[in-house]
Write a protein that holds these residues in place. Sequence first.
Motif, short mmCIF file in Angstrom:
data_model
loop_
_atom_site.label_atom_id
_atom_site.label_comp_id
_atom_site.label_asym_id
_atom_site.label_seq_id
_atom_site.Cartn_x
_atom_site.Cartn_y
_atom_site.Cartn_z
N GLY A 49 0.89 -1.14 -0.01
CA GLY A 49 0.05 -0.06 -0.12
C GLY A 49 0.85 1.34 -0.01
N PRO A 50 0.32 2.42 -0.31
CA PRO A 50 1.01 3.74 -0.26
C PRO A 50 1.86 4.00 1.05
CG PRO A 50 -1.10 3.95 -0.94
CD PRO A 50 -1.27 2.61 -0.43
N LEU A 51 2.99 4.35 0.89
CA LEU A 51 3.79 4.79 2.21
C LEU A 51 4.10 6.33 2.24
CD1 LEU A 51 5.57 3.50 4.43
CD2 LEU A 51 7.81 3.84 2.76
N THR A 52 3.30 7.03 3.16
CA THR A 52 3.72 8.23 3.43
C THR A 52 4.82 8.79 4.19
OG1 THR A 52 1.96 8.74 5.34
CG2 THR A 52 1.06 8.62 3.05
N ALA A 53 4.85 10.06 4.37
CA ALA A 53 6.00 10.71 5.27
C ALA A 53 5.48 10.36 6.59
CB ALA A 53 6.00 11.98 4.82
N VAL A 54 4.28 10.64 6.85
CA VAL A 54 3.95 10.27 8.41
C VAL A 54 4.18 8.88 8.78
CG1 VAL A 54 1.93 10.25 9.84
CG2 VAL A 54 2.10 11.89 8.18
N ASP A 55 3.92 7.83 7.66
CA ASP A 55 4.05 6.55 8.26
C ASP A 55 5.76 6.23 8.49
OD1 ASP A 55 1.68 5.89 7.39
OD2 ASP A 55 1.85 5.40 5.05
N ARG A 56 6.70 6.83 7.35
CA ARG A 56 8.10 6.82 7.62
C ARG A 56 8.27 7.33 8.97
NH1 ARG A 56 7.37 8.40 2.20
NH2 ARG A 56 8.21 10.15 2.58
N SER A 162 -5.05 7.00 9.65
CA SER A 162 -4.75 7.28 8.47
C SER A 162 -4.03 6.33 7.48
CB SER A 162 -4.08 8.71 8.39
OG SER A 162 -2.63 8.70 8.99
N THR A 163 -3.00 5.42 8.08
CA THR A 163 -2.39 4.85 7.04
C THR A 163 -2.78 4.05 6.19
OG1 THR A 163 -0.25 3.39 7.04
CG2 THR A 163 -1.82 2.87 8.74
N ARG A 164 -2.45 3.83 4.80
CA ARG A 164 -2.88 2.78 4.02
C ARG A 164 -2.07 1.72 3.62
NH1 ARG A 164 -3.61 7.09 -0.83
NH2 ARG A 164 -2.08 8.15 0.43
N ASN A 165 -0.99 1.57 4.51
CA ASN A 165 -0.06 0.66 4.49
C ASN A 165 -0.18 -0.48 5.33
OD1 ASN A 165 2.79 -0.62 4.98
ND2 ASN A 165 3.12 0.20 2.99
N ALA A 166 -0.21 -1.68 5.04
CA ALA A 166 -0.67 -2.79 5.74
C ALA A 166 0.57 -3.08 6.79
CB ALA A 166 -0.87 -4.03 5.05
N LEU A 167 1.83 -2.88 6.47
CA LEU A 167 2.78 -3.13 7.45
C LEU A 167 2.89 -2.21 8.37
CD1 LEU A 167 5.88 -4.25 5.03
CD2 LEU A 167 4.51 -5.57 6.55
N ARG A 169 0.22 -0.50 9.48
CA ARG A 169 -0.85 -0.50 10.12
C ARG A 169 -0.55 -1.68 11.29
NH1 ARG A 169 -3.97 -1.98 6.14
NH2 ARG A 169 -4.46 0.22 5.66
N GLN A 170 0.13 -2.83 10.93
CA GLN A 170 0.66 -3.74 11.70
C GLN A 170 1.63 -3.39 12.86
OE1 GLN A 170 2.99 -7.46 10.39
NE2 GLN A 170 1.36 -8.52 10.85
N LEU A 171 2.51 -2.40 12.65
CA LEU A 171 3.48 -2.07 13.52
C LEU A 171 2.82 -1.11 14.53
CD1 LEU A 171 6.54 -1.68 14.27
CD2 LEU A 171 6.57 0.36 12.86
N ALA A 172 1.81 -0.36 13.94
CA ALA A 172 1.09 0.60 14.96
C ALA A 172 0.10 -0.16 15.70
CB ALA A 172 0.08 1.44 13.76
#
Length: 254
Positions: A49-56, A162-167, A169-172
């Motif tokens: 899924g998309p990886l944003t700056a907030v995700d990083r 807000s994340t759309r990235n599955a990895l 989301r799992q870490l969160a």
Amino acid sequence: MRRVNGTALVVAALLATLAALAFPVWSYADRSGTGQANLAASTVSTRWGPLTAVDRDLLVKVRLAGLWELPAGQQAIERAPSQSVKAAGDHLVVGHTDLDARARSVASQLGVELPNQPTPEQQGWLRELTASTGPTYERLFANLLRRAHGKVFAVIAQVRNSTRNALIRQLADASNQTVLDHITMLEATGLVDFDAIANEAAGDATASPTGPPPPVPGSRIPAPAPAVPTGTQSFTSLPSGPPAGEIGDPAARQ
């Protein structure tokens, strides 16, 4: 010639007026300062899924937390006079060892570079702890770590929402459980200054508080109707929290 020049001036004025009217529309839509534009510019595609700056940023914060909170936990186990602070230190070491492994694995899969040293501020906190002893050390430990966990707790909630990235989301999810456990253990020491935390949060707030008015001492309010299911359905899940009105002993879970 005067008539031609006059016509040209009128046309130029009309064009300038139209340009002025149109400017706010296209300039606002295209400017890089808008949230949507920033989101698109900082996002990369991945198979999860998309990886944003907030995700990083969450990946970096989880990594940094482990780089200073894990050694702080080890130090508490070795130096703290009281068992409750030693227990909190134990949870910090175990929790951040697990979270660090998760963060490094996710970062490797997503191609995100992680730091290898705590920030200068975090290194300063470790030096403060090292320079303290006895009850002063324990109060400093409980409050430094509690404030740090409280701040990252809010970041985790934002990313999880807000994340759309599955990895990510799992870490969160894992981070949320671990940080809440650490907050609970630190509060169980009885050393956390809740007034200082509340005042710091109030100083950072920008909106006025909302909600019901303050209660009047001695007054009685009508009990609200309970929120309960209707009909004849049966349910199998259990509440996640302790029984209403009870305060558990987190130290018993170590």
